[in-house]
Scaffold this active site. Structure first.
Site, mmCIF file in Angstrom:
data_model
loop_
_atom_site.group_PDB
_atom_site.id
_atom_site.type_symbol
_atom_site.label_atom_id
_atom_site.label_comp_id
_atom_site.label_asym_id
_atom_site.label_seq_id
_atom_site.Cartn_x
_atom_site.Cartn_y
_atom_site.Cartn_z
ATOM 1 N N ALA A 1 0.251 0.674 6.268
ATOM 2 C CA ALA A 1 0.818 1.201 7.494
ATOM 3 C C ALA A 1 1.203 0.018 8.376
ATOM 4 O O ALA A 1 0.529 -1.002 8.379
ATOM 5 C CB ALA A 1 -0.220 2.071 8.212
ATOM 6 N N ASP B 1 0.783 -1.249 0.000
ATOM 7 C CA ASP B 1 0.000 0.000 0.000
ATOM 8 C C ASP B 1 0.818 1.305 0.000
ATOM 9 O O ASP B 1 0.485 2.237 0.742
ATOM 10 C CB ASP B 1 -0.960 0.023 1.197
ATOM 11 C CG ASP B 1 -1.992 -1.102 1.165
ATOM 12 O OD1 ASP B 1 -1.925 -1.940 0.254
ATOM 13 O OD2 ASP B 1 -2.849 -1.132 2.069
ATOM 14 N N HIS C 1 -10.696 7.042 1.458
ATOM 15 C CA HIS C 1 -9.312 6.876 0.982
ATOM 16 C C HIS C 1 -9.253 5.799 -0.088
ATOM 17 O O HIS C 1 -10.083 4.885 -0.116
ATOM 18 C CB HIS C 1 -8.385 6.492 2.151
ATOM 19 C CG HIS C 1 -8.728 5.162 2.761
ATOM 20 N ND1 HIS C 1 -9.731 5.010 3.690
ATOM 21 C CD2 HIS C 1 -8.240 3.921 2.545
ATOM 22 C CE1 HIS C 1 -9.828 3.725 4.028
ATOM 23 N NE2 HIS C 1 -8.942 3.039 3.337
ATOM 24 N N ASP D 1 -4.725 -0.771 -1.592
ATOM 25 C CA ASP D 1 -6.072 -0.645 -1.073
ATOM 26 C C ASP D 1 -6.894 -0.062 -2.225
ATOM 27 O O ASP D 1 -6.452 0.904 -2.865
ATOM 28 C CB ASP D 1 -6.016 0.331 0.123
ATOM 29 C CG ASP D 1 -6.959 -0.036 1.246
ATOM 30 O OD1 ASP D 1 -7.381 -1.209 1.325
ATOM 31 O OD2 ASP D 1 -7.260 0.861 2.061
ATOM 32 N N LYS E 1 -6.932 -5.053 -2.981
ATOM 33 C CA LYS E 1 -7.761 -5.590 -1.894
ATOM 34 C C LYS E 1 -8.741 -4.508 -1.481
ATOM 35 O O LYS E 1 -8.492 -3.320 -1.721
ATOM 36 C CB LYS E 1 -6.886 -5.982 -0.705
ATOM 37 C CG LYS E 1 -6.160 -4.789 -0.085
ATOM 38 C CD LYS E 1 -5.227 -5.216 1.016
ATOM 39 C CE LYS E 1 -4.299 -4.103 1.452
ATOM 40 N NZ LYS E 1 -4.957 -2.989 2.104
ATOM 41 N N GLU F 1 -14.361 -5.015 5.301
ATOM 42 C CA GLU F 1 -13.070 -4.363 5.481
ATOM 43 C C GLU F 1 -11.948 -5.371 5.217
ATOM 44 O O GLU F 1 -12.115 -6.586 5.415
ATOM 45 C CB GLU F 1 -12.985 -3.815 6.925
ATOM 46 C CG GLU F 1 -11.664 -3.214 7.335
ATOM 47 C CD GLU F 1 -11.294 -1.931 6.602
ATOM 48 O OE1 GLU F 1 -11.243 -1.958 5.361
ATOM 49 O OE2 GLU F 1 -11.015 -0.921 7.287
ATOM 50 N N SER G 1 -15.824 0.802 5.110
ATOM 51 C CA SER G 1 -14.843 1.309 6.088
ATOM 52 C C SER G 1 -14.802 2.832 6.139
ATOM 53 O O SER G 1 -14.055 3.401 6.942
ATOM 54 C CB SER G 1 -13.441 0.786 5.758
ATOM 55 O OG SER G 1 -12.916 1.451 4.619
ATOM 56 N N CYS H 1 -2.065 -2.777 7.635
ATOM 57 C CA CYS H 1 -1.985 -3.695 6.496
ATOM 58 C C CYS H 1 -0.667 -4.470 6.442
ATOM 59 O O CYS H 1 -0.648 -5.611 5.985
ATOM 60 C CB CYS H 1 -2.264 -2.935 5.215
ATOM 61 S SG CYS H 1 -3.953 -2.283 5.222
ATOM 62 N N HIS I 1 -10.826 0.730 -3.054
ATOM 63 C CA HIS I 1 -12.203 0.707 -2.542
ATOM 64 C C HIS I 1 -13.215 1.322 -3.507
ATOM 65 O O HIS I 1 -12.908 2.323 -4.170
ATOM 66 C CB HIS I 1 -12.285 1.512 -1.245
ATOM 67 C CG HIS I 1 -11.493 0.963 -0.104
ATOM 68 N ND1 HIS I 1 -11.562 -0.349 0.286
ATOM 69 C CD2 HIS I 1 -10.631 1.572 0.763
ATOM 70 C CE1 HIS I 1 -10.764 -0.518 1.344
ATOM 71 N NE2 HIS I 1 -10.186 0.606 1.645
HETATM 72 ZN ZN LIG Z 1 -8.847 0.944 3.233
#
Ligand SMILES: [Zn+2]
Length: 212
Positions: A161, A8, A92, A50, A120, A127, A58, A165, A52
């Site tokens: 982070a 990420d 995000h 990440d 992902k 989440e 989330s 993750c 989304h």
């Molecule tokens: Zn996320």
């Protein structure tokens, strides 16, 4: 066979992004140097992101709540009555936006070496922290199959982070049978107090994840 998993390193997790990890930008160049280091002889490098939908579960906005409000997630799968306590985040890494793109230098490196990017978090109703699976361990990404098909038995995890993750990806890898190490120098998180760091180290040790 050894794989490096770069977790990420995306614009939204870097200073200026919507969920910025303090000093996250400081690992970008070192991680690229680590990828390129001929003495490491990586058999595979994989980058994760990440990724989304705009109304992801989330996001605090999806619930009309304030950013960083607590939430109790219930399993999206019928017959699974587990609940997991979580935190709602600012919007995000919405797929296709600038915030969701890998950091420019990392994207350049990805194109140069042509490595796999694993997404992902693209299912709206759950989440994810680990790049292997959702928090319920119901939905799996392609990562385990990919590593398995390439004969990988040892993984090194770096990125952002650290306590979300990176940690979850490393614990999943260890549970799946990979010899797993987090390279701390190449990872940044939100935690700064000593007590939380000690708890985190304890959790990693209990899950057979090495910290180097
Ligand atoms: Zn996320």
């Amino acid at each position: 066979m050894r794989a490096l998993i770069v977790v990420d390193v995306q614009n939204d997790f870097l200073p200026g992004g919507s969920l910025a990890v303090p000093h996250g930008d400081e690992i970008v160049k070192p991680v690229i140097d680590l990828i390129e280091d001929p003495t490491e002889k990586w058999d595979q490098v994989v980058m994760t992101r990440d990724w989304h939908p705009h109304n992801h579960i989330s996001f605090a906005k999806s619930h009309n709540l304030a950013d960083f409000s607590p939430i109790t997630y219930v399993s999206p799968v019928e017959g699974d009555d587990r609940k997991i306590e979580g935190t709602l985040f600012p919007v995000h890494c919405v797929e296709g936006t600038r915030g969701s793109q890998l950091a420019p230098e990392m994207l350049e490196e990805q194109k140069k070496i042509g490595c796999l990017i694993v997404s992902k978090g693209y299912l709206q109703d759950r989440e994810y922290f680990s790049a292997f699976n959702d928090i319920w361990d119901h939905h799996k990404t392609e990562l385990n199959n990919y590593l398995h098909c390439h004969g990988i038995d040892e993984v090194y995890v770096v990125g952002l982070a650290f306590e979300y993750c990176v940690k979850s990806t490393a614990i999943s890898a260890s549970k799946l049978g990979y010899k797993t190490t987090i390279l701390q120098k190449y990872s940044k998180g939100f935690l700064s107090d000593e007590k939380s760091m000690q708890e985190l180290k304890q959790e990693l040790a209990e899950n057979n994840v090495q910290l180097a």
